[in-house]
Design a protein around this motif. Sequence first.
Motif, PDB file in Angstrom:
ATOM      1  N   PHE A 133      -0.899  -9.908   7.487  1.00  0.00           N
ATOM      2  CA  PHE A 133      -0.089  -8.839   7.318  1.00  0.00           C
ATOM      3  C   PHE A 133      -0.656  -7.453   7.279  1.00  0.00           C
ATOM      4  O   PHE A 133      -1.704  -7.548   6.370  1.00  0.00           O
ATOM      5  N   THR A 134      -0.495  -6.479   7.853  1.00  0.00           N
ATOM      6  CA  THR A 134      -1.089  -5.072   7.610  1.00  0.00           C
ATOM      7  C   THR A 134      -0.168  -4.231   7.282  1.00  0.00           C
ATOM      8  O   THR A 134       0.776  -3.893   7.814  1.00  0.00           O
ATOM      9  N   LEU A 135      -0.596  -3.224   6.248  1.00  0.00           N
ATOM     10  CA  LEU A 135       0.321  -1.987   6.074  1.00  0.00           C
ATOM     11  C   LEU A 135      -0.870  -0.681   6.173  1.00  0.00           C
ATOM     12  O   LEU A 135      -1.857  -0.692   5.475  1.00  0.00           O
ATOM     13  N   CYS A 136      -0.454   0.259   7.120  1.00  0.00           N
ATOM     14  CA  CYS A 136      -1.438   1.504   6.949  1.00  0.00           C
ATOM     15  C   CYS A 136      -0.614   2.840   6.468  1.00  0.00           C
ATOM     16  O   CYS A 136       0.474   3.060   7.209  1.00  0.00           O
ATOM     17  N   VAL A 137      -0.801   3.094   5.358  1.00  0.00           N
ATOM     18  CA  VAL A 137      -0.279   4.435   4.528  1.00  0.00           C
ATOM     19  C   VAL A 137      -1.059   5.724   4.942  1.00  0.00           C
ATOM     20  O   VAL A 137      -2.230   5.658   4.388  1.00  0.00           O
TER      21      VAL A 137
END
Length: 222
Positions: A215-219
């Motif tokens: 899972f990836t999250l880019c903020v």
Amino acid sequence: MTQQHQVPIFAPSPVAVLPPLRGPSRADEANHRIANNLQLLSALISLDARRVADPEMRDWFATVQRRIGAIANVHRQLYIAPDKAFVDLGAYLCELAEELDGAAAAIEGESRIRVEPAAVDVPAEDATAVGIIVSELVGNAFKYAYAPGAPGHVRIALRALPHGGYWLEVSDRGRGMVRGQPSRGTGIGSQLVAIMARRMRAAHGWHDNAPGTRFTLCVEPR
């Protein structure tokens, strides 16, 4: 049918109760009180969960505890932070992972979470959202990613982006994607993850890790 591990139930931890600071501000007092009240609530849930034999109900209790713990840890970090509006996300994830890992180790007998932190300061509301996301993903991996009794780990990696913002990755080496979707139960947890990501206006997604799921999250900076 997807098999599950026994659901970890968090034991109440007296160490997590915060000691008083000298000359605390109103914000310090509020964070202190909230963190300790949430810790007490988690302890009461743990006591109730021990009386429950139904696996689905124990699963529900464990999920509620993870979410409470994620929020309580934010207030613990705010309590000790020099700037009361921001949280050291790397330190927060290490503390959260230690709490989640402790529950799993009590059943599996080994540490199962690996954290690769970075120095990233984020607003308190972002830390809460990230904490809930990580708690959901770790809990899901513990239940569904690996066959019962099989060894397996979850990796949490945080990276600061060169232009500001940050990148979060949570991955396992388990059974991987099923028909393009991560192995999971009712899907409520995945919906909650998506809601938290949208609150931060962050790009997110699940990927086939071959083996496992990533899972990836880019903020981006706001």
